[in-house]
Design an enzyme around this catalytic site. Structure first.
Site, mmCIF file in Angstrom:
data_model
loop_
_atom_site.group_PDB
_atom_site.id
_atom_site.type_symbol
_atom_site.label_atom_id
_atom_site.label_comp_id
_atom_site.label_asym_id
_atom_site.label_seq_id
_atom_site.Cartn_x
_atom_site.Cartn_y
_atom_site.Cartn_z
ATOM 1 N N ASP A 192 0.848 -1.190 0.000
ATOM 2 C CA ASP A 192 0.000 0.000 0.000
ATOM 3 C C ASP A 192 0.884 1.240 0.000
ATOM 4 O OD1 ASP A 192 0.687 -1.092 2.516
ATOM 5 O OD2 ASP A 192 -1.027 -0.206 3.524
ATOM 6 N N GLU A 246 12.505 1.259 7.475
ATOM 7 C CA GLU A 246 11.408 0.467 6.926
ATOM 8 C C GLU A 246 11.653 0.070 5.473
ATOM 9 O OE1 GLU A 246 6.620 1.271 6.332
ATOM 10 O OE2 GLU A 246 8.052 2.917 6.225
#
Length: 587
Positions: free
Chosen positions: A337, A541
């Site tokens: 996403d 991340e």
């Protein structure tokens, strides 16, 4: 007793599993299930929207914070205070009044989890990364290993006692979170966290993660995207069986595998029946059953409601707006996403069409689920289950070959279910070669991860050549896509899971060329993680694969640190490939 439970679960599910595998009359699009959220979540979305009106211009504003807070008082009291806030003529609450309301009525986001010292953590475990011989790499790996303490939590007693005041769900065991704004357990992140924990010899912590995910599965019927009340209407890539399989392989704990087996069978049914399941009729008039992502939701995602409403602002038709919200939530279910992979028009976010795509990686994960269940059932003496799931895996392998594989390109491609003329069909979709999405995505190469594909040396060498020519392999790793859209699952971002699956698959193949290529990919990724860590004292991340040591960007939130799956992948790659004394390290 455990054996009887497994057999009963299997008998209840087996008929529907076999029906799903044939899927002779499944329509492509359906009216769609919606799982309603809680009154607390609905209220916190209102607070989030008010916060955006009042504070949205401030740097670092994060809508997720407002659905992660905990109530200090009961919901009816807090709603009454909120409804009584003074408002300006334009309806906006004055900044000071809103800040006072938040301070008086809520505990901070993240306060529902408390620090936890893992029972199985030691500073330098016996047998830790035996093939890492370079002292500098080893010292850094031990620093990454130590981060498990920073990310370990347990759900507070207050959540267990007063669950109605929290969106955090009351998990039974300690947890490992990704980090930063991701204050709760996430489903597919947990696989790579576990791979890192296994490299760190933290077997009890790894098992606790699985116990928590099985708790969510048993409570809600599927493993949730994350352990929050607003995630109950979607899942994430189904890797629970992979977690159980890896832990069993390391520990030989037959009882653990036996207890997990009913949950794995239950999850398989979730992904292979109902709206997740689609039938495709090939050129030989054979039906194939494959799966898609399909969130049970058709409103703005609570954690990002203000963004979703803004994206849908120009969609006037109410049903089309609901469908857009479902497509966005389904894209969140993919874990990607967001990406142009799910969009009909790369420059138009409203063309999100996730539910009309049969994704390569999802179907490979489900093939692995079937193979894992087969192996675990055999290991626990459940031969009937093993035989059934072996047959299901053979059917899915053939479906992947017929629908998703492209021999000319040497890749597996996502498949779009319709091109405008049969999107409401009540019959199996008829396969068309033109419906394969031949754009370059790292997911096109994920099948290499599982033994069924990487054991075929000829296939591996063909796919390796295709990967080398795809344009995705860059100086610091594999790009997620070739499209520079500003979305975080597009170029130039690289993500730890994709580096791991592709390099591990290539590295375990019988091809010397593929193994060499795998080691090079792993080396680039490890060096880039170290470069970013050396500059910022944090694990990130995602990374920018164009430049060693640069972290990634894009998407709807600022880049996050911590970071669970990045730590796990670095440790897993070092365990898999090692690092010799004389090999250069760093950017």
């Amino acid at each position: 007793m455990a054996r009887n439970i497994i057999l009963l679960t299997f008998l209840l599910l087996s008929s529907s599993l076999l029906l799903s595998s044939r899927a002779s009359t499944m329509g492509v699009l359906q009216s769609g299930t919606v799982i309603p959220t809680t009154p607390l979540v609905e209220f916190l979305v209102r607070v989030q929207e008010t916060a955006f009106q009042t504070l949205g211009g401030e740097k670092g504003f994060d809508p997720k914070w407002y659905v992660d807070v905990s109530l200090k008082f009961n919901l009816s009291h807090t709603q009454k205070v909120f409804d009584g806030l003074p408002r300006k003529a334009d309806g906006v609450v004055p900044v000071q009044e809103f800040r006072r309301f938040v301070a008086e009525q809520f505990d901070d986001a993240g306060s529902d989890l408390v620090a936890h010292e893992p029972v199985d953590f030691v500073a330098e475990p016996d047998g830790f990364l035996p093939m890492v011989l370079n002292p500098k790499v080893r010292a850094w790996a031990l620093e990454v290993h130590s981060l498990w303490k920073n990310l370990s939590r347990k759900v507070s007693d207050h959540v267990h006692k007063y669950p109605e005041l929290h969106t955090l769900l009351p998990l039974p065991e300690p947890v490992v979170i990704p980090g930063s704004r991701f204050r709760e357990v996430y489903y597919w992140d947990s696989y790579w966290v576990i791979r890192g924990l296994l490299a760190s010899k933290m077997y009890d912590t790894a098992k606790s993660i699985v116990i928590n995910l099985i708790y969510l599965l048993d409570t809600y019927g599927h493993v949730l995207n994350g352990a929050r009340a607003y995630y109950t209407n979607r899942s994430q890539p189904p890797l629970l069986s992979s977690m159980v399989y890896e832990i069993y392989n390391r520990t030989g704990d037959v009882e653990f595998a036996q207890k997990a087996l009913p949950a794995l069978i239950k999850e398989h049914k979730f992904w292979t029946s109902g709206e997740h399941n689609v039938a495709v009729l090939d050129a030989k008039n054979t039906n194939h059953s494959l799966s898609r992502y399909y969130a049970m939701w058709n409103e703005p995602r609570p954690e990002s409601a203000i963004f979703d409403k803004e994206s849908a602002a120009n969609i006037s038709d109410a049903s089309k707006k609901q469908q857009f919200y479902r497509e966005v939530a389904s894209a969140a279910e993919t874990g990607w996403d967001f990406s142009t992979r799910w969009m009909g028009n790369n420059s138009d976010f409203t063309t999100m069409s996730t539910t009309s795509i049969l994704p390569v990686d999802l179907n490979v994960y489900l093939l692995k689920v079937e193979l894992d269940i087969t192996s675990l059932a055999r290991a626990t003496g459940e031969e009937t289950i093993a035989k059934s799931f072996s047959e299901l895996s053979e059917a899915r392998q053939e479906a992947i070959r017929c629908v998703l594989w492209n021999a000319e390109k040497g890749q597996w491609f996502d498949y779009r279910l319709y091109d405008g003329d049969d999107d409401d069909s009540s019959h199996p979709h008829t396969w068309k070669g033109s419906n394969q999405n031949q754009n370059a995505f790292a997911s096109n190469f994920v099948p290499l991860w599982i033994d069924l594909f990487h054991s075929d040396t000829t296939l591996v060498e063909q796919v390796t050549q295709s990967l080398e020519g795809s344009g995705l392999v860059r100086a610091a790793g594999i790009a997620t896509s070739s499209e520079k859209s500003g979305q975080q699952w597009d170029f130039p971002n690289g993500w730890a899971p994709l580096q791991h699956m592709i390099s591990e698959g290539l590295g375990r193949s019988g091809s010397h060329k593929a193994r060499s290529f795998a080691e090079e990919i792993a080396t680039r990724w490890i060096n880039s993680n170290y470069g970013a860590y050396n500059k910022t004292s944090s694990m990130h991340e995602k990374l920018d694969v164009e430049a060693c040591g640069d972290f990634g960007g894009g998407g709807e939130y600022v880049p996050q640190t911590g970071f669970g799956w990045s730590n796990g992948v670095v440790l897993a790659l070092l365990e898999e490939f090692g690092w010799p004394h004389d090999k250069n390290f760093g950017c």
